[in-house]
Design an enzyme around this catalytic site. Structure first.
Site, PDB file in Angstrom:
ATOM      1  N   TYR A 239       0.839  -1.203   0.000  1.00  0.00           N
ATOM      2  CA  TYR A 239       0.000   0.000   0.000  1.00  0.00           C
ATOM      3  C   TYR A 239       0.876   1.256   0.000  1.00  0.00           C
ATOM      4  O   TYR A 239       0.554   2.255  -0.638  1.00  0.00           O
ATOM      5  CB  TYR A 239      -0.946  -0.014   1.204  1.00  0.00           C
ATOM      6  CG  TYR A 239      -2.029  -1.083   1.100  1.00  0.00           C
ATOM      7  CD1 TYR A 239      -3.126  -0.900   0.271  1.00  0.00           C
ATOM      8  CD2 TYR A 239      -1.941  -2.277   1.822  1.00  0.00           C
ATOM      9  CE1 TYR A 239      -4.109  -1.879   0.158  1.00  0.00           C
ATOM     10  CE2 TYR A 239      -2.920  -3.254   1.722  1.00  0.00           C
ATOM     11  CZ  TYR A 239      -4.003  -3.054   0.888  1.00  0.00           C
ATOM     12  OH  TYR A 239      -4.978  -4.024   0.776  1.00  0.00           O
TER      13      TYR A 239
ATOM     14  N   ASN B 136     -11.942   0.317  -5.771  1.00  0.00           N
ATOM     15  CA  ASN B 136     -11.619  -0.009  -7.169  1.00  0.00           C
ATOM     16  C   ASN B 136     -12.873  -0.439  -7.936  1.00  0.00           C
ATOM     17  O   ASN B 136     -13.446  -1.483  -7.646  1.00  0.00           O
ATOM     18  CB  ASN B 136     -10.574  -1.141  -7.183  1.00  0.00           C
ATOM     19  CG  ASN B 136     -10.188  -1.545  -8.605  1.00  0.00           C
ATOM     20  OD1 ASN B 136     -10.565  -0.885  -9.555  1.00  0.00           O
ATOM     21  ND2 ASN B 136      -9.426  -2.624  -8.706  1.00  0.00           N
TER      22      ASN B 136
ATOM     23  N   CYS C 185      -6.100  -4.917  -8.037  1.00  0.00           N
ATOM     24  CA  CYS C 185      -5.882  -4.482  -6.656  1.00  0.00           C
ATOM     25  C   CYS C 185      -5.579  -5.679  -5.748  1.00  0.00           C
ATOM     26  O   CYS C 185      -5.118  -5.499  -4.629  1.00  0.00           O
ATOM     27  CB  CYS C 185      -7.072  -3.678  -6.151  1.00  0.00           C
ATOM     28  SG  CYS C 185      -8.621  -4.579  -6.197  1.00  0.00           S
ATOM     29  N   HIS C 186      -5.822  -6.906  -6.266  1.00  0.00           N
ATOM     30  CA  HIS C 186      -5.466  -8.088  -5.456  1.00  0.00           C
ATOM     31  C   HIS C 186      -3.939  -8.231  -5.336  1.00  0.00           C
ATOM     32  O   HIS C 186      -3.461  -9.008  -4.519  1.00  0.00           O
ATOM     33  CB  HIS C 186      -6.083  -9.353  -6.061  1.00  0.00           C
ATOM     34  CG  HIS C 186      -5.670  -9.622  -7.475  1.00  0.00           C
ATOM     35  ND1 HIS C 186      -6.320  -9.053  -8.558  1.00  0.00           N
ATOM     36  CD2 HIS C 186      -4.669 -10.380  -7.999  1.00  0.00           C
ATOM     37  CE1 HIS C 186      -5.743  -9.463  -9.685  1.00  0.00           C
ATOM     38  NE2 HIS C 186      -4.726 -10.265  -9.371  1.00  0.00           N
TER      39      HIS C 186
ATOM     40  N   GLU D 298      -1.784 -16.622  -9.996  1.00  0.00           N
ATOM     41  CA  GLU D 298      -0.679 -15.915 -10.639  1.00  0.00           C
ATOM     42  C   GLU D 298       0.680 -16.420 -10.151  1.00  0.00           C
ATOM     43  O   GLU D 298       1.725 -15.848 -10.480  1.00  0.00           O
ATOM     44  CB  GLU D 298      -0.809 -14.398 -10.388  1.00  0.00           C
ATOM     45  CG  GLU D 298      -2.092 -13.829 -10.992  1.00  0.00           C
ATOM     46  CD  GLU D 298      -2.159 -12.303 -10.948  1.00  0.00           C
ATOM     47  OE1 GLU D 298      -1.119 -11.675 -10.668  1.00  0.00           O
ATOM     48  OE2 GLU D 298      -3.251 -11.762 -11.183  1.00  0.00           O
TER      49      GLU D 298
END
Lengths: 183, 153
Positions: free
Chosen positions: A122, A145, A153-154, A180
């Site tokens: 952040y 978002n 945003c993850h 991912e």
């Protein structure tokens, strides 16, 4: 009646009267509401959020000329499907940023630049958005978002490595990171 | 800031009513064209709509006007052409059953009957759609139904 309604959505689009097109699309996490303006994808509403509420919000904030028009979102669905299968690492969809302003928009654009399979804190997002001390505001920007998954945003975590929050719930954030190859 | 509901909710709630009215007013074959024109006109005007108290009545009023436009367009003078096609132009009306008889009613009676049977509108809303008094709407409906009963008896 169904054919009439499809024809109407097409004609409305051709005549520039379709300001917001939407569809409900399946995902491994549940149904997603996808909405696009002529500029691009404007809203992804995650499972667990009331789609009616999201549509009313779009009607008030973007335009009440809002119609169910799945054909307008086919490319979005295609890219999302590929992403969930692990076969797409970068979305090429045009985006419409109009639902976020100022600092939040800058923060979300910074988030949009985080590469697939990588994370940021952040604090790093706050810095990229032009105010390193606005860590809490960066968190709020993530929380607000309007285009989650596509604007990833993850991929934003606590400096400590903690998960932080997620609009679709923490299990979904964890699953996306796993997809991912992170964690 | 507008508080109008998403246009899709109008379609979800009132599209069948509008289609029903238009089928009665212009016949099954042309109802879809009028349906398209009705909702495109509504969509065009929607963001500036001041009073969303009676969206159904608003839509049915537009539908009624589109049905009148349709009848006017059909009544236009034929366009002269160099060569006449040897295929006959058929009447788009299916001409079967009760709607054929409804189609033969005078315009006001026809519209009143269509509004009533297509969407079960009360007299006041039929009046609003036709631009006449509730009393006149009641009369048109009564005359129309009387004639139908006679024709179909």
């Amino acid at each position: 009646m169904k054919a009439s309604l499809e024809r109407l959505a097409d004609r409305a689009n051709d005549e520039g009267l379709l300001d917001v097109a939407y569809t409900i699309s399946d995902s491994p996490f549940g149904p997603l509401l996808l909405a696009a303006t002529p500029k691009g994808l404007v809203k992804v509403s995650l499972p667990g959020h009331d789609p009616e509420e999201a549509l009313e919000d779009l009607a008030a904030r973007v335009s009440p000329r809002l119609l169910e028009a799945p054909a307008r979102l086919e490319e979005t669905r295609r890219e999302l499907d590929l992403y969930f299968e692990g076969k797409l690492t970068e979305f090429e969809l045009p985006l419409d940023w109009q639902l976020s302003k100022d600092f939040r928009r800058r923060a979300l654009r910074a988030i949009d630049r985080i590469p697939y399979g990588r994370t940021r804190s952040y604090t790093e997002i706050a810095r990229s958005a032009g105010n390193e001390r606005a860590v809490r505001a960066a968190g709020t920007a993530c929380g607000s978002n309007p285009i989650p998954i596509v604007v990833p945003c993850h991929r934003v975590l606590r400096t400590s490595g903690g998960l932080g929050g997620y609009g679709g719930g923490l299990p979904m954030k964890e699953a996306l990171l796993e997809l991912e190859g992170i964690r | 800031m507008t508080t109008l509901p998403p246009f899709q909710t109008l379609l979800d709630e009132y599209a069948p009513d509008v289609m029903g009215v238009l089928r009665g007013a212009v016949g099954r074959n042309d109802a879809d064209d009028c349906f398209q024109e009705t909702f495109l006109a509504a969509l065009r005007a929607y963001p500036k709509l001041k009073d969303d108290g009676n969206l159904r009545g608003w839509l049915l009023t537009i539908a009624h006007r589109k049905a009148i436009d349709h009848h006017r367009a059909n009544g236009r003078q034929p366009i002269p052409v160099a060569e006449v096609a040897d295929v006959g132009v058929t009447d788009p009306e299916p001409g079967d059953g009760i709607w054929a008889v409804v189609g033969a009613l005078p315009p006001k009676q026809r519209a009143a009957v269509a509004l009533r049977s297509g969407s079960d509108l009360p007299h006041a809303e039929i009046a609003a759609a036709l631009g006449c008094s509730p009393e006149a709407a009641r009369r048109s409906l009564h005359e129309g139904l009387k004639r139908l009963r006679k024709e179909l008896a």
